[in-house]
Design a protein around this motif. Sequence first.
Motif, mmCIF file in Angstrom:
data_model
loop_
_atom_site.group_PDB
_atom_site.id
_atom_site.type_symbol
_atom_site.label_atom_id
_atom_site.label_comp_id
_atom_site.label_asym_id
_atom_site.label_seq_id
_atom_site.Cartn_x
_atom_site.Cartn_y
_atom_site.Cartn_z
ATOM 1 N N ASP A 1 8.384 0.240 -9.250
ATOM 2 C CA ASP A 1 7.251 1.300 -9.360
ATOM 3 C C ASP A 1 7.042 1.659 -7.915
ATOM 4 O OD1 ASP A 1 5.389 3.162 -10.074
ATOM 5 O OD2 ASP A 1 3.822 1.639 -10.735
ATOM 6 N N PRO A 2 7.071 2.869 -7.290
ATOM 7 C CA PRO A 2 6.923 3.243 -6.181
ATOM 8 C C PRO A 2 5.553 3.174 -5.597
ATOM 9 C CG PRO A 2 7.636 5.172 -7.270
ATOM 10 C CD PRO A 2 7.761 4.026 -8.159
ATOM 11 N N THR A 3 4.359 3.505 -6.671
ATOM 12 C CA THR A 3 3.230 3.322 -6.372
ATOM 13 C C THR A 3 2.620 2.027 -6.215
ATOM 14 O OG1 THR A 3 2.581 3.284 -8.674
ATOM 15 C CG2 THR A 3 2.451 5.467 -7.616
ATOM 16 N N LEU A 4 3.262 1.174 -6.836
ATOM 17 C CA LEU A 4 2.857 -0.488 -6.505
ATOM 18 C C LEU A 4 3.426 -0.609 -5.407
ATOM 19 C CD1 LEU A 4 1.943 -3.073 -7.558
ATOM 20 C CD2 LEU A 4 4.251 -3.516 -8.577
ATOM 21 N N ILE A 5 4.672 -0.307 -4.893
ATOM 22 C CA ILE A 5 5.058 -0.721 -3.541
ATOM 23 C C ILE A 5 4.261 -0.084 -2.488
ATOM 24 C CG2 ILE A 5 7.183 -0.256 -1.977
ATOM 25 C CD1 ILE A 5 8.756 -0.436 -4.488
ATOM 26 N N TYR A 6 3.824 1.194 -2.354
ATOM 27 C CA TYR A 6 2.964 1.844 -1.487
ATOM 28 C C TYR A 6 1.578 1.070 -1.259
ATOM 29 C CZ TYR A 6 6.968 4.891 -1.321
ATOM 30 O OH TYR A 6 8.298 5.497 -1.363
ATOM 31 N N SER A 7 1.067 0.951 -2.783
ATOM 32 C CA SER A 7 -0.422 0.571 -2.567
ATOM 33 C C SER A 7 -0.270 -1.029 -2.074
ATOM 34 C CB SER A 7 -0.825 0.257 -4.151
ATOM 35 O OG SER A 7 -0.250 -0.784 -4.744
ATOM 36 N N GLU A 8 0.660 -1.794 -2.034
ATOM 37 C CA GLU A 8 0.665 -3.130 -1.333
ATOM 38 C C GLU A 8 1.181 -2.963 0.182
ATOM 39 O OE1 GLU A 8 3.625 -5.296 -3.430
ATOM 40 O OE2 GLU A 8 2.425 -5.875 -5.176
ATOM 41 N N GLY A 9 0.930 -1.704 0.789
ATOM 42 C CA GLY A 9 1.391 -1.593 2.291
ATOM 43 C C GLY A 9 2.934 -1.739 2.393
ATOM 44 N N ARG A 10 3.744 -1.731 1.399
ATOM 45 C CA ARG A 10 5.013 -1.920 1.775
ATOM 46 C C ARG A 10 5.760 -0.312 1.991
ATOM 47 N NH1 ARG A 10 7.484 -5.812 -2.381
ATOM 48 N NH2 ARG A 10 6.155 -4.915 -3.703
ATOM 49 N N THR A 11 6.958 -0.370 2.519
ATOM 50 C CA THR A 11 7.686 0.785 2.444
ATOM 51 C C THR A 11 8.987 0.876 1.215
ATOM 52 O OG1 THR A 11 9.462 -0.227 4.040
ATOM 53 C CG2 THR A 11 7.513 0.540 5.073
ATOM 54 N N GLY A 12 9.267 -0.267 0.916
ATOM 55 C CA GLY A 12 10.654 -0.069 -0.032
ATOM 56 C C GLY A 12 11.632 -0.503 0.842
ATOM 57 N N LEU A 13 11.775 -0.644 1.965
ATOM 58 C CA LEU A 13 13.013 -0.708 2.745
ATOM 59 C C LEU A 13 12.935 -2.163 3.191
ATOM 60 C CD1 LEU A 13 12.622 2.273 5.116
ATOM 61 C CD2 LEU A 13 14.236 2.043 3.138
ATOM 62 N N PRO A 14 14.179 -3.046 2.839
ATOM 63 C CA PRO A 14 13.953 -4.433 3.064
ATOM 64 C C PRO A 14 13.965 -4.968 4.488
ATOM 65 C CG PRO A 14 16.123 -3.756 1.841
ATOM 66 C CD PRO A 14 15.369 -2.560 2.613
ATOM 67 N N MET A 15 14.410 -4.453 5.419
ATOM 68 C CA MET A 15 14.192 -5.000 6.936
ATOM 69 C C MET A 15 12.681 -4.504 7.330
ATOM 70 S SD MET A 15 17.457 -4.878 9.209
ATOM 71 C CE MET A 15 18.146 -3.323 8.721
ATOM 72 N N ALA A 16 12.174 -3.486 7.074
ATOM 73 C CA ALA A 16 11.178 -3.218 7.398
ATOM 74 C C ALA A 16 9.905 -3.808 6.723
ATOM 75 C CB ALA A 16 10.697 -1.509 6.945
ATOM 76 N N ASP A 17 10.053 -4.284 5.275
ATOM 77 C CA ASP A 17 9.175 -4.915 4.517
ATOM 78 C C ASP A 17 9.127 -6.397 5.013
ATOM 79 O OD1 ASP A 17 8.104 -2.675 3.071
ATOM 80 O OD2 ASP A 17 9.519 -3.057 1.540
ATOM 81 N N MET A 18 10.297 -6.874 5.339
ATOM 82 C CA MET A 18 10.331 -8.274 5.857
ATOM 83 C C MET A 18 9.565 -8.290 7.392
ATOM 84 S SD MET A 18 13.931 -9.980 4.862
ATOM 85 C CE MET A 18 14.889 -8.931 5.625
ATOM 86 N N TRP A 19 9.767 -7.467 8.152
ATOM 87 C CA TRP A 19 9.258 -7.683 9.564
ATOM 88 C C TRP A 19 7.708 -7.197 9.104
ATOM 89 C CZ3 TRP A 19 6.435 -4.017 12.514
ATOM 90 C CH2 TRP A 19 6.120 -4.506 13.865
ATOM 91 N N LEU A 20 7.317 -6.115 8.321
ATOM 92 C CA LEU A 20 5.827 -6.308 8.177
ATOM 93 C C LEU A 20 5.119 -7.546 7.561
ATOM 94 C CD1 LEU A 20 5.541 -2.581 6.742
ATOM 95 C CD2 LEU A 20 4.750 -3.219 8.979
ATOM 96 N N ALA A 21 5.951 -8.124 6.774
ATOM 97 C CA ALA A 21 5.359 -9.459 6.136
ATOM 98 C C ALA A 21 5.153 -10.578 7.206
ATOM 99 C CB ALA A 21 6.233 -10.023 4.962
#
Length: 115
Positions: free
Chosen positions: A68-88
């Motif tokens: 669900d894209p709204t869930l991804i964005y509400s958690e502060g993630r992008t939906g892109l694996p490398m970008a999300d791993m770096w943010l985490a």
Amino acid sequence: MAAPTSEPGTFAVTYRWGLPLDEAAIAAVSELTCHLLKGCSPGSSCGCKVNRNLTRLVRQGVEMEMPDPTLIYSEGRTGLPMADMWLAMVNPYRLTSPSRVYSPDFRRPRVQQWP
């Protein structure tokens, strides 16, 4: 003013904007930039402009489940694996602003207010 900064009597200002990025940060920013550029070009198929209301599809024995894209964005993630791993990695607690430290020894500057 035309003389090099190493010459006597010259004036130079050196400043630093931000911090140097490591390889993981460069990879994450590159992935996000590539994704956004693909979405902005005409005839693109990256899905940036798509408003997906579909989360699960079953047809002829094939099942697909999309996040669900709204869930991804509400958690502060992008939906892109490398970008999300770096943010985490750099912000594991998902802080929305930099942390602050207050000291009782630090005197705050006086602020004068006009009546």
